[in-house]
Design an enzyme around this catalytic site. Structure first.
Site, PDB file in Angstrom:
ATOM      1  CD  GLU A 167      -2.955   1.119   2.286  1.00  0.00           C
ATOM      2  OE1 GLU A 167      -3.437   2.183   2.699  1.00  0.00           O
ATOM      3  OE2 GLU A 167      -3.288   0.001   2.721  1.00  0.00           O
ATOM      4  CE  LYS A 210      -6.221  -1.091   5.121  1.00  0.00           C
ATOM      5  NZ  LYS A 210      -5.363  -0.134   4.392  1.00  0.00           N
ATOM      6  CG  ASP A 230      -0.200 -16.956  11.057  1.00  0.00           C
ATOM      7  OD1 ASP A 230      -0.843 -16.214  10.283  1.00  0.00           O
ATOM      8  OD2 ASP A 230      -0.594 -18.096  11.364  1.00  0.00           O
ATOM      9  CG  HIS A 237      -3.421   7.367   0.073  1.00  0.00           C
ATOM     10  ND1 HIS A 237      -2.770   6.234   0.503  1.00  0.00           N
ATOM     11  CD2 HIS A 237      -4.266   6.975  -0.910  1.00  0.00           C
ATOM     12  CE1 HIS A 237      -3.214   5.192  -0.180  1.00  0.00           C
ATOM     13  NE2 HIS A 237      -4.124   5.618  -1.037  1.00  0.00           N
TER      14      HIS A 237
END
Length: 438
Positions: free
Chosen positions: A85, A280, A296, A393
């Site tokens: 991202e 998130k 993991d 962004h």
């Protein structure tokens, strides 16, 4: 509809690729070329990657970036981050630099207890089952001695085993609820091996019991498995400074910024729709370091999101306050991580990531990962409450948009210069490219 195939796993890698390419692609030659393009030219390294999972046909690359200048408990770190991202690594680096001049991050491991359970069905008297459990409890420890001896040498092992009555939720359902300390390993294989022995001990001892009735001796074990929900394997990360010291280029009024920031966090605490996106953003930082260190991320994600719902409603993982003119921002999250075993000793880039972190213990890695999450969250909230999230962004995303078009190096420079002072969007980039290509 694609045709089915039997015995696929027994085919060679080339045979698998040929079948995939001819079955699923209109241009089989081009598909095969792309698949093989991502093979590693080092045959030994490629063989290692091939054996990580089944039916491997190629590699799927993600960027391995670094975020330097993280000051944690007085020690400097460079974070390895694996993520696709745009802006995540840049945001982490900016947050590290920002807090590095304000005392850095503080991190503390609060506990490192992990959990495993044997789920079983018992059709009988609960009091007799309890008496039976108390009678044989020591055997769960003694009969796993061959499994636990090496872990015990490292200071870990089985902490406790409880009998839990869950019959109010499911008829005749009980658990052996066990807690473990696994030191620097994540411990999944260790925990599951112990649990499977617990199940054997439970069944064998029940058959020989003089406490249980003949009917009660037929205990049915449903499954034996560790839990990825580890609410007592907690780490805390925080930053704090006088409100007046929050000032920077985009924060001219630090008191107003601090109050707005705290309100933004409070909204994520009470509003699940906001909390999911808020968390998130935290996971952007956490997952990136977890991946780079061979841990993991699915287990980490599952456990952390369960923890965010522990009070009956999904809520923010981070919190903020202003007290006595001091701004404090923190999070507490469950993290079960390892620095030995699994991919940590196999994947060459995982070894690079861990060495970059100066070969941390599991506890130290917990602190690093928690700080990555807090830094990412701070960077996102700082943007949201000042310039807005899209400005930074989309400028980072500009490269991804440009790469969708055939442009020369000089045209790329022209596009980037144009969008230094203009709002970035996919349509705006398309229009600008169309304009200068007329």
């Amino acid at each position: 509809m694609p045709k089915s195939i039997s015995g696929f796993s027994k085919l060679t890698k080339d045979e698998k690729i040929n079948w995939i390419a001819s079955t699923h692609f209109t241009n089989a030659e081009e598909a095969t070329k792309t698949i093989k393009k991502y093979w590693n030219s080092d045959t030994d390294l490629q063989k290692l990657h091939d054996e990580f999972i089944e039916n491997t046909i190629t590699n799927f690359y993600l960027p391995f970036g670094v975020a330097p200048n993280f000051l944690i408990n007085g020690k400097n770190y460079t974070f390895p981050m694996v993520i696709e991202e745009s802006s995540v690594v840049a945001a982490a680096s900016k947050a590290a630099k920002y807090w590095g001049s304000r005392g850095g991050f503080k991190a503390t491991v609060l506990n490192s207890e992990k959990i495993g359970q044997v789920h079983f069905i018992f059709n009988g008297d609960t009091e007799r089952l309890t008496a039976f459990f108390n009678q044989i409890k020591s055997k769960f420890f003694s009969e796993t001695q061959s499994i636990t001896k090496n872990m015990q040498k490292r200071g870990g092992g089985i902490l406790d085993i409880e009998l839990r009555d869950k019959t109010s939720e499911l008829e005749n359902y009980y658990q052996l609820h066990a807690t473990f300390e696994t030191k620097d390993s994540m411990g999944a294989n260790f925990i599951n091996s112990c649990l499977e022995q617990f199940a054997k001990t439970l069944i064998n001892e029940a058959l020989q019991s003089d406490v249980l009735s003949e009917k009660e001796k037929n205990i049915e074990v449903v499954m034996s498995i560790l839990s990825n929900y580890v609410p007592n394997c907690l780490v805390r990360a925080e930053v704090s400074c006088p409100v007046a010291e929050l000032v920077e280029k985009n924060i001219e009024n630090p008191q107003e910024f601090a109050e707005k920031f705290v309100r933004a966090v409070r909204i994520a605490e009470i509003e699940p729709f906001r909390a999911v996106t808020h968390n998130k953003g935290i996971m952007n930082g956490i997952d990136a370091v977890v991946l780079a260190t061979g841990n993991d991320f699915r287990a980490v994600e599952a456990g952390i999101h369960a923890y965010a719902s522990r009070n009956g409603k999904y809520s923010s993982l981070s919190h903020a306050k202003i007290e006595n003119d001091i701004f404090t921002f923190w999070l507490e999250i469950p993290l079960a991580l390892g620095t030995v075993g699994g991919l940590t000793s196999l994947h060459p880039m995982v070894k690079i990531g861990l060495e970059m972190l100066e070969k941390p213990s599991a506890h130290e890695l917990m602190q690093v990962v928690a700080v990555a999450g807090l830094a990412q969250n701070f960077a996102a909230l700082r943007s949201l409450t000042t310039t807005g999230i899209q400005e930074g962004h989309m400028k980072m995303h500009l490269n991804n948009i440009i790469n969708q078009f055939e442009v020369t190096d000089s045209e790329r420079i022209l596009i980037k210069n144009h969008f230094k002072t203009n709002t970035v969007s996919h349509s705006a980039v398309v229009d600008f490219i169309a304009e200068f290509k007329r």
